[in-house]
Design a protein around this motif. Sequence first.
Motif, PDB file in Angstrom:
ATOM      1  N   ALA A 118      -7.729   4.822   1.529  1.00  0.00           N
ATOM      2  CA  ALA A 118      -6.784   5.927   1.339  1.00  0.00           C
ATOM      3  C   ALA A 118      -7.469   7.201   0.891  1.00  0.00           C
ATOM      4  O   ALA A 118      -6.909   8.291   1.016  1.00  0.00           O
ATOM      5  CB  ALA A 118      -5.715   5.523   0.321  1.00  0.00           C
ATOM      6  N   ILE A 119      -8.682   7.076   0.324  1.00  0.00           N
ATOM      7  CA  ILE A 119      -9.454   8.248  -0.087  1.00  0.00           C
ATOM      8  C   ILE A 119     -10.884   8.092   0.387  1.00  0.00           C
ATOM      9  O   ILE A 119     -11.353   6.976   0.654  1.00  0.00           O
ATOM     10  CB  ILE A 119      -9.433   8.471  -1.620  1.00  0.00           C
TER      11      ILE A 119
ATOM     12  N   GLY B  46     -13.276   3.362   2.410  1.00  0.00           N
ATOM     13  CA  GLY B  46     -13.196   4.799   2.161  1.00  0.00           C
ATOM     14  C   GLY B  46     -14.543   5.436   1.933  1.00  0.00           C
ATOM     15  O   GLY B  46     -14.701   6.653   2.104  1.00  0.00           O
TER      16      GLY B  46
ATOM     17  N   GLY C 145      -8.167   3.043  -4.196  1.00  0.00           N
ATOM     18  CA  GLY C 145      -8.062   4.011  -3.110  1.00  0.00           C
ATOM     19  C   GLY C 145      -9.169   3.847  -2.090  1.00  0.00           C
ATOM     20  O   GLY C 145      -8.937   3.907  -0.876  1.00  0.00           O
TER      21      GLY C 145
ATOM     22  N   VAL D 140       0.589   4.497  -3.151  1.00  0.00           N
ATOM     23  CA  VAL D 140      -0.029   5.818  -2.969  1.00  0.00           C
ATOM     24  C   VAL D 140       0.606   6.889  -3.844  1.00  0.00           C
ATOM     25  O   VAL D 140       0.028   7.970  -4.029  1.00  0.00           O
ATOM     26  CB  VAL D 140       0.034   6.251  -1.485  1.00  0.00           C
TER      27      VAL D 140
ATOM     28  N   THR E 292       0.800  -1.224   0.000  1.00  0.00           N
ATOM     29  CA  THR E 292       0.000   0.000   0.000  1.00  0.00           C
ATOM     30  C   THR E 292       0.833   1.274   0.000  1.00  0.00           C
ATOM     31  O   THR E 292       0.573   2.192  -0.793  1.00  0.00           O
ATOM     32  CB  THR E 292      -0.989  -0.005   1.183  1.00  0.00           C
ATOM     33  N   PRO E 293       1.871   1.413   0.841  1.00  0.00           N
ATOM     34  CA  PRO E 293       2.687   2.644   0.792  1.00  0.00           C
ATOM     35  C   PRO E 293       3.379   2.850  -0.557  1.00  0.00           C
ATOM     36  O   PRO E 293       3.696   3.988  -0.923  1.00  0.00           O
ATOM     37  CB  PRO E 293       3.716   2.435   1.913  1.00  0.00           C
TER      38      PRO E 293
ATOM     39  N   ALA F 175      -8.609   0.572  -0.090  1.00  0.00           N
ATOM     40  CA  ALA F 175      -7.521   0.695   0.886  1.00  0.00           C
ATOM     41  C   ALA F 175      -7.852   1.698   1.986  1.00  0.00           C
ATOM     42  O   ALA F 175      -7.114   1.805   2.962  1.00  0.00           O
ATOM     43  CB  ALA F 175      -6.240   1.114   0.176  1.00  0.00           C
TER      44      ALA F 175
END
Length: 209
Positions: free
Chosen positions: A181-182, A206, A176, A103, A99-100, A179
């Motif tokens: 992330a958004i 998300g 996104g 992004v 995941t990192p 995960a």
Amino acid sequence: MTTRSYGQFCGLARALDAVGDRWNLLIVRELLPGPMRYGELVAALGGIATNLLADRLRSLESAGVVERRLGETGGVTYALTPWGGELREAIEALVRWSTPLMVTGRDDDSFQPRWLAVALPALLNGRTSKTPAELGIDVPGLFMTLRIDKDGPHVTLAPDRRPATILEGQPEVVLGLAAGAITIDQALSGATVHGDRQVLATVLPGAQA
């Protein structure tokens, strides 16, 4: 065929002896959703030389990870053996770990919509719902359904029917949201939701924000 080995009596070393060569795990990734023909593998793995793919398939067959099958319309397809299919857990763990690295965005990297069928269950591992929720995901080149129930996430490629709620957008948006992330508000700049947003919130982390 000469087989390279680390020569170590260690489970990790012996696993890498079998699947650690370049392209091997990506071949397994392609076969996790189902069998594929040789030409389909060449197209999906864009960048692999055909002679190298043939070599890798022979190696994986020899290791007992991949097997040849007769396709429904004739011809040979490649599929994971039951033991090879057990690599799903390891591949999903690597997807979550990555995941990192994801992004930063896609940049010029290639992408196949089919890869979402592996990434989504990995990112949604452990997510359940007492009341089953089914979301259609419409990305350029492929339609799939993502279902969350008491047993976790399940993806169906090219399903026979379309659910009432559909997320239409780019794969980066779908990843996104999966995960976390958004948020859905951020996602709507590059996606459209058709139907009940509550279904979206049940399925994708998300989308709850």
